[in-house]
Design an enzyme around this catalytic site. Structure first.
Site, PDB file in Angstrom:
ATOM      1  N   TYR A   1     -25.107  37.514  -5.990  1.00  0.00           N
ATOM      2  CA  TYR A   1     -23.857  37.634  -5.231  1.00  0.00           C
ATOM      3  C   TYR A   1     -23.250  38.995  -5.461  1.00  0.00           C
ATOM      4  O   TYR A   1     -23.599  39.709  -6.395  1.00  0.00           O
ATOM      5  CB  TYR A   1     -22.880  36.501  -5.577  1.00  0.00           C
ATOM      6  CG  TYR A   1     -22.193  36.614  -6.911  1.00  0.00           C
ATOM      7  CD1 TYR A   1     -20.994  37.322  -7.039  1.00  0.00           C
ATOM      8  CD2 TYR A   1     -22.721  36.011  -8.035  1.00  0.00           C
ATOM      9  CE1 TYR A   1     -20.355  37.421  -8.263  1.00  0.00           C
ATOM     10  CE2 TYR A   1     -22.086  36.107  -9.258  1.00  0.00           C
ATOM     11  CZ  TYR A   1     -20.905  36.809  -9.371  1.00  0.00           C
ATOM     12  OH  TYR A   1     -20.271  36.905 -10.573  1.00  0.00           O
ATOM     13  N   CYS A   2     -22.343  39.362  -4.562  1.00  0.00           N
ATOM     14  CA  CYS A   2     -21.622  40.635  -4.649  1.00  0.00           C
ATOM     15  C   CYS A   2     -20.232  40.411  -4.062  1.00  0.00           C
ATOM     16  O   CYS A   2     -19.673  39.331  -4.205  1.00  0.00           O
ATOM     17  CB  CYS A   2     -22.395  41.751  -3.944  1.00  0.00           C
ATOM     18  SG  CYS A   2     -22.702  41.443  -2.199  1.00  0.00           S
ATOM     19  N   SER A   3     -19.698  41.385  -3.362  1.00  0.00           N
ATOM     20  CA  SER A   3     -18.373  41.230  -2.752  1.00  0.00           C
ATOM     21  C   SER A   3     -18.430  40.462  -1.445  1.00  0.00           C
ATOM     22  O   SER A   3     -17.586  39.611  -1.178  1.00  0.00           O
ATOM     23  CB  SER A   3     -17.735  42.597  -2.499  1.00  0.00           C
ATOM     24  OG  SER A   3     -17.533  43.263  -3.711  1.00  0.00           O
TER      25      SER A   3
ATOM     26  N   GLY B   1     -21.867  39.880   0.257  1.00  0.00           N
ATOM     27  CA  GLY B   1     -23.219  39.395   0.518  1.00  0.00           C
ATOM     28  C   GLY B   1     -24.196  40.487   0.919  1.00  0.00           C
ATOM     29  O   GLY B   1     -25.399  40.277   0.908  1.00  0.00           O
TER      30      GLY B   1
ATOM     31  N   ALA C   1     -18.535  36.846  -3.986  1.00  0.00           N
ATOM     32  CA  ALA C   1     -18.137  36.180  -5.229  1.00  0.00           C
ATOM     33  C   ALA C   1     -17.094  35.093  -4.994  1.00  0.00           C
ATOM     34  O   ALA C   1     -17.223  33.979  -5.504  1.00  0.00           O
ATOM     35  CB  ALA C   1     -17.601  37.216  -6.218  1.00  0.00           C
TER      36      ALA C   1
END
Length: 124
Positions: free
Chosen positions: A83-85, A87, A111
């Site tokens: 995951y990130c901010s 996707g 996230a």
């Protein structure tokens, strides 16, 4: 039809009149598709990770992914959720890991959205 499309072949004129439909990339995974014992990897920068991350997630920024992932996940069959901010970086990491031979990797998206799906709150 615009004046420029008048000079196009008939098939192109018809195509120019039809609305364009864009397909969204595959949606991030649903919580039911998440393995319970999956390794959560946050692929954002360390500063972003420290500003807030999911519990039990490990920080592995995308630029260091290729060099350090074997230390965190030596088993290429182990389930991994990225995951990130939003996707986007997780999708890049997904492709990288798949090219490296990882078979059970998923893009968890952003996230906050992933935390809501998992019933976990962001911790600092």
């Amino acid at each position: 039809m615009t004046w420029a499309s008048f000079y196009l072949p008939v098939d192109a004129q018809i195509a120019a009149q039809e609305p364009v439909h864009y397909q969204h990339p595959e949606a991030p995974i649903e919580p039911t598709a998440l393995p319970e014992h999956a390794l959560l990897l946050d692929v954002r920068s360390y500063a972003e990770y420290m500003a807030g991350h999911l519990p039990d997630a490990h920080c592995l920024p995308l630029p260091q992914m290729a060099h350090l992932v074997n230390q965190m996940a030596p088993d290429h069959d182990a389930p991994i959720v990225l995951y990130c901010s939003s996707g986007g970086r997780a999708e890049q990491a997904l492709g990288l890991l798949q090219r490296m031979g990882y078979k059970n990797v998923r893009n968890g998206g952003g996230a906050i959205a992933l935390g809501k799906k998992l019933g976990k709150s962001i911790e600092h």
